[in-house]
Scaffold this active site. Sequence first.
Site, short mmCIF file in Angstrom:
data_model
loop_
_atom_site.label_atom_id
_atom_site.label_comp_id
_atom_site.label_asym_id
_atom_site.label_seq_id
_atom_site.Cartn_x
_atom_site.Cartn_y
_atom_site.Cartn_z
N HIS A 374 3.41 40.80 -8.15
CA HIS A 374 3.81 41.13 -6.77
C HIS A 374 2.90 42.14 -6.09
O HIS A 374 3.30 42.75 -5.10
CB HIS A 374 5.23 41.71 -6.75
CG HIS A 374 6.29 40.74 -7.16
ND1 HIS A 374 7.02 40.03 -6.24
CD2 HIS A 374 6.73 40.38 -8.38
CE1 HIS A 374 7.89 39.26 -6.89
NE2 HIS A 374 7.73 39.45 -8.19
N LYS A 565 10.42 49.04 6.44
CA LYS A 565 9.88 48.73 5.12
C LYS A 565 9.71 50.05 4.39
O LYS A 565 9.81 51.11 5.01
CB LYS A 565 8.53 48.00 5.23
CG LYS A 565 7.55 48.70 6.19
CD LYS A 565 6.30 47.87 6.43
CE LYS A 565 6.47 46.74 7.42
NZ LYS A 565 6.41 45.40 6.85
N ARG A 566 9.44 50.00 3.10
CA ARG A 566 9.18 51.25 2.39
C ARG A 566 8.00 51.98 3.03
O ARG A 566 7.11 51.36 3.61
CB ARG A 566 8.89 50.97 0.91
CG ARG A 566 10.13 50.61 0.11
CD ARG A 566 11.09 51.78 0.03
NE ARG A 566 10.57 52.83 -0.81
CZ ARG A 566 11.07 53.18 -2.00
NH1 ARG A 566 12.14 52.57 -2.48
NH2 ARG A 566 10.53 54.16 -2.69
N LYS A 571 0.91 50.27 3.99
CA LYS A 571 1.67 49.56 5.03
C LYS A 571 1.36 50.12 6.42
O LYS A 571 1.66 49.49 7.43
CB LYS A 571 3.17 49.63 4.74
CG LYS A 571 3.58 48.86 3.46
CD LYS A 571 5.07 48.99 3.20
CE LYS A 571 5.52 48.50 1.84
NZ LYS A 571 5.68 47.02 1.78
N THR A 675 8.39 40.10 3.04
CA THR A 675 9.50 39.16 3.23
C THR A 675 10.28 39.54 4.48
O THR A 675 10.88 38.68 5.13
CB THR A 675 10.44 39.14 2.01
OG1 THR A 675 10.67 40.50 1.61
CG2 THR A 675 9.83 38.37 0.87
N LYS A 679 11.97 37.32 7.80
CA LYS A 679 13.31 37.49 8.39
C LYS A 679 13.21 37.69 9.89
O LYS A 679 14.02 37.15 10.66
CB LYS A 679 14.01 38.69 7.73
CG LYS A 679 14.32 38.46 6.25
CD LYS A 679 14.68 39.75 5.51
CE LYS A 679 14.55 39.52 4.00
NZ LYS A 679 14.57 40.77 3.22
N1 GPQ Z 1 6.73 44.74 -4.24
CL1 GPQ Z 1 4.57 45.62 -7.35
C1 GPQ Z 1 7.79 45.61 -4.37
O1 GPQ Z 1 8.72 45.57 -3.57
N2 GPQ Z 1 7.83 46.48 -5.41
C2 GPQ Z 1 6.86 46.52 -6.35
O2 GPQ Z 1 6.92 47.33 -7.28
C3 GPQ Z 1 5.78 45.62 -6.20
C4 GPQ Z 1 5.72 44.76 -5.15
C5 GPQ Z 1 6.75 43.78 -3.11
C6 GPQ Z 1 5.43 43.57 -2.40
O3 GPQ Z 1 4.91 44.81 -1.99
C7 GPQ Z 1 5.69 42.68 -1.20
O4 GPQ Z 1 4.50 42.39 -0.52
C8 GPQ Z 1 6.36 41.39 -1.64
O5 GPQ Z 1 6.78 40.64 -0.53
C9 GPQ Z 1 7.58 41.68 -2.51
O6 GPQ Z 1 7.24 42.54 -3.58
C10 GPQ Z 1 8.19 40.42 -3.08
O7 GPQ Z 1 7.24 39.63 -3.70
#
Ligand code: GPQ
Length: 830
Positions: A374, A565-566, A571, A675, A679
């Site tokens: 991810h 988002k976080r 980001k 994601t 949405k």
């Molecule tokens: N993502 Cl490695 C996380 O939410 N937490 C994590 O520890 C890692 C990835 C996210 C990623 O940043 C997003 O771009 C993706 O859409 C999401 O995972 C789901 O795949």
Amino acid sequence: HIGPQWAPTHPVAKAPVGTPPPTVDGFVKEFLHELNSNQGVSLSDSSVNDQYMALASTVRNYLMARWLETERGNRENPSKGVAYLSAEYLLGRQLGNNLLSSGLIDIAEEALKQCGIDFAVLRSQEVEPGLGNGGLGRLAACFIDSLATMSVPCIGYGIRYEYGIFRQTFVDGRQVEQPDSWLALGCPWEFAHPEHGVQVNFGGRTEKSTDEQGKEKTTWIPDWNVIGVPYNYMVPGYLNGRVNTLRLWSAQATKAFDLQIFNSGDYATAVRAQTFAENISKVLYPEDSTPQGKELRLQQQYFFVACSLHDYIHHVLPEGFDLHQLDERIIFQLNDTHPVIAVPELMRILVDEEGFGFEEAWEVTQRCFAYTCHTLLPEALEVWPVEMLGRLLPRHLELIYAINDHFLEQVRERYGNDEMRVRRMSIIAEHPERSVRMAYLATIAGSKVNGVAALHSQLLRDKVLPDFSEFWPEKFTNVTNGVTPRRFVRLANRSLSTLISDSIGKGWVNNLERLRELEPYAEDPDFRKAFREVKAGNKQRLSKLLADRDEIVLPEGHMLDVMVKRLHEYKRQSLKLLHLVTLYNEIIEGRLDPDTLQGRTMVFGAKAAPGYKMAKDTIHLINKVAEVVNADERVKGKLFIAFPANYNVTLAEKLIPAADLSEQISLAGMEASGTGNMKFALNGALTIGTDDGANVEIREHVGDEHFFLFGMTEPEVADLGAKGYDPGSYYESDPRLKGAIDLIASGAFSGGDRRTFEPIVSNLLTQDRFMALADYASYMDAQERVEAYYADEDAWTRSAILNVARSGYFSSDRSMKDYIREIWHTTPVL
Ligand code: GPQ
């Protein structure tokens, strides 16, 4: 390969015997019965919590028969299923979803009305289980929803954290974390099964011996253990009568272990041992994409994975099942590297407990796992110091070494003695300390390795795991993420759902490509008007919520611009801030006439990892800029900034449907997928975004004219990085940018104190790892295009409708079909 028939049109399964008839009267009766006999109160004496619990029980009872029926089907007609292994499930509230899936939502609302109860009030009583950090955890929740809806047998395995993601509060604009005691009022959706507790061992040493046949045998002699208690949660499919299971593990001290210490007379030590054991599932680590390498985290990972494999092999599989055929029954999907210790665990079970030879066990293991990555950030790839892993799991370290030797043998065979390559591909890294690279282990063990959006999967092959993709080109594949339309459209945006269903029927809810049928409606002025009314209604709903929840009063009639988002530097919330500070600065300096601007409200939502200083400083800055801007008469009616605390799934469900503009502005090549971006598009917001993650595919689907693209492409980013990036040169040559940064540096947002935001300013000017300054000019341009386009109400609405109509691809149902076809080879049970 001919795909099976997906997505049964509802309603499907016949109601199992013994369930209450879905009528309003029946529902009222059942609800009152639950209130009286479960909560022990009469309607007139009941609290909101009593009523919520009784309502939840009513829904639960209705689903229970279907759950048992699903279980019986799994047992009697077994087919290949999925065990999704994930350290996080960001579920969100359960009540609405479970009512929707059972087809009871309208009945329940009416039944409650007859009892004089406001359904909305009961829904807001539920505390959401926040057992995840962000995208990765929410994705897991969407996937299990889709698998149930598509009638695919799936068990979700994870951890029942006693404290989920912290509750964020602001004190003087700074983030302060509070514990999330989501279980305080009791959770009506979980079923504990202490009688099925699983013992999990840790520590100790291994011993080699030879049996009578002269066969080498290894025995692990652990020195401590805990019990994992399973808690089951229902995962109902949408109107198809199927209910899958999510099984989360909670750690408890073992009696035997305690007793020893109790008998020694040391009561205090015994109690401490208990607390020690129970710490394992106490709290979710709040770092998103930045593992801290803490020992307790490795304990958590092994804990849930050991429980899950044991549970699957000893409780789910029929007795006497031949484990040589394990892959005919199950695929263990590894949600990032967090559960990868499952690989040596399965090897340990097969070799040490089942008497398999190493080669034989390795063949089975390689067929039973698949790995999803991810991220692309190097600091997000988990590694465990050999010393720590060996101390906690000595047998697993031995098996990892054996797997590595076996693999490197193959590498040497293929490439001669290319020792550089061998070193690069080894599971064991030597620097800066000897450690185990979990992503390599997962890649070597997995039958498939996938990224989460097309661009991400390509970069994964080319940049993160190039040696491995050369070695096993066919192992690598892409599955673009998706989101569940049930929660994020049907439930979160009821008025849009009604408008859609009135136009094209209800079939879109589990067949999202059918949203295409909306395309012609984009040309219909009446439909556009209705669509705008939906947006306006959602904005009103949000205004009311923010007023009650956060005492934030939103201005009326504004464009709603949202970035949720976080908080992460990659980001680029700071780029968004530079845009806002520029607008503010240009207005107060008299260079920009506010009367030429649309009214715009910017909404932020973001949690920062508690130890991530730059992220926390950025939160502070957003709050301080908001304070100053919102109080300044010179920008009144034109610019407003809202930053409600504690962004979570529940708030997302209110925010996203109200948004006009979706901010997806990561540096190209950094956001694996995203994601939230999906949405927003599905709810009719237009995206301003970079060519990153799934933005690329969103733009391809909705069309260039309906998406505001800006910024460098990934190859341009790579080039600039290689040439040597100098953020200062952008600052020196762009007066607007200089003005904005100087304003922050001047202390204008910190009561004149220039030190408060100095770290942010100097970071931007000297490091700017994610090149916000390089993309600034392009971003400002794109925002001006947004501004002009929004002024054309009909054009904007048309684009918004087309975003909805063309985003059906981003359903997690489609993602599941791709996993099934490319990775799992499972079949739905219809
Ligand atoms: N993502 Cl490695 C996380 O939410 N937490 C994590 O520890 C890692 C990835 C996210 C990623 O940043 C997003 O771009 C993706 O859409 C999401 O995972 C789901 O795949």
